[in-house]
Design a protein around this motif. Structure first.
Motif, PDB file in Angstrom:
ATOM      1  N   HIS A   1       0.734  -1.275   0.131  1.00 30.88           N
ATOM      2  CA  HIS A   1      -0.237  -0.060  -0.005  1.00 30.88           C
ATOM      3  C   HIS A   1       0.783   1.385  -0.049  1.00 30.88           C
ATOM      4  CE1 HIS A   1      -3.997  -2.009   1.447  1.00 30.88           C
ATOM      5  NE2 HIS A   1      -3.377  -2.840   0.710  1.00 30.88           N
ATOM      6  N   GLN A   2       0.335   2.369  -0.422  1.00 31.30           N
ATOM      7  CA  GLN A   2       1.044   3.574  -0.392  1.00 31.30           C
ATOM      8  C   GLN A   2       1.699   3.962   1.056  1.00 31.30           C
ATOM      9  OE1 GLN A   2      -1.675   6.680  -1.258  1.00 31.30           O
ATOM     10  NE2 GLN A   2      -2.952   6.594   0.748  1.00 31.30           N
TER      11      GLN A   2
ATOM     12  N   SER B   1      -0.501   0.585   4.752  1.00 33.88           N
ATOM     13  CA  SER B   1       0.022   1.948   4.627  1.00 33.88           C
ATOM     14  C   SER B   1       0.763   2.272   6.004  1.00 33.88           C
ATOM     15  CB  SER B   1      -1.060   2.985   4.528  1.00 33.88           C
ATOM     16  OG  SER B   1      -1.653   2.837   3.285  1.00 33.88           O
TER      17      SER B   1
ATOM     18  N   LYS C   1      -1.504  -1.716   9.377  1.00 33.77           N
ATOM     19  CA  LYS C   1      -0.864  -0.374   9.108  1.00 33.77           C
ATOM     20  C   LYS C   1       0.084   0.063  10.561  1.00 33.77           C
ATOM     21  CE  LYS C   1      -4.832   1.419   6.652  1.00 33.77           C
ATOM     22  NZ  LYS C   1      -5.711   2.162   6.573  1.00 33.77           N
TER      23      LYS C   1
END
Length: 142
Positions: free
Chosen positions: A53-54, A71, A88
């Motif tokens: 993910h970013q 992320s 995350k």
């Protein structure tokens, strides 16, 4: 005499190093194209089945295979993640190995010769009828 032999092999060594550099450069460009908002360090290997993910960072010489990293998480240097989901805001330290398989503790031995068809000994393995799953998904939460 040794000098002439080295001189003879010099072009081969040059082309080998040029090939290795081009291969590394192509992989780095591929990662930059696939993962636009991800930082991937030098010498990393990311499989095609991995989702990043970013704002993820994977530091140098790490391998991420068949995994998902969400992320704002990062993976330290010299790590190996396989069949792993990382949530995350996670921090994976340097030299961590996750998801590379387990050994059966209820067998007579933990040697892969007795439970893995393709074992490191390149010997035919005993067909085991016991229920054993060597690779299971690992989930590191948020």
């Amino acid at each position: 005499m040794n000098f002439f032999i080295r001189l003879l092999f010099l072009p081969l060594g040059f082309f080998k190093q040029l090939f290795l550099l081009a291969n590394k450069g192509a992989r780095d460009l591929q990662y930059k194209w696939l993962y636009k908002q991800v930082i991937i360090g030098n010498g990393c290997t990311i499989s095609n089945t991995t989702v990043l993910h970013q704002y993820v960072t994977v530091l140098s010489n790490s391998v991420v295979n068949n995994s998902k990293i969400e992320s704002y998480s990062y993976v330290g240097t010299n790590c190996m993640l396989q069949n792993t989901t990382v949530g995350k805001f996670c921090s994976i330290a340097n030299d961590v190995v996750i998801g590379t398989g387990k050994h059966p503790l209820h067998f007579v031995t933990t040697s892969p010769l007795f439970y893995r068809q393709h074992n490191p000994f390149n010997l035919p393995s005993h067909k085991c009828t016991a229920d054993f799953e060597e690779y299971q998904p690992i989930n590191v939460g948020h």
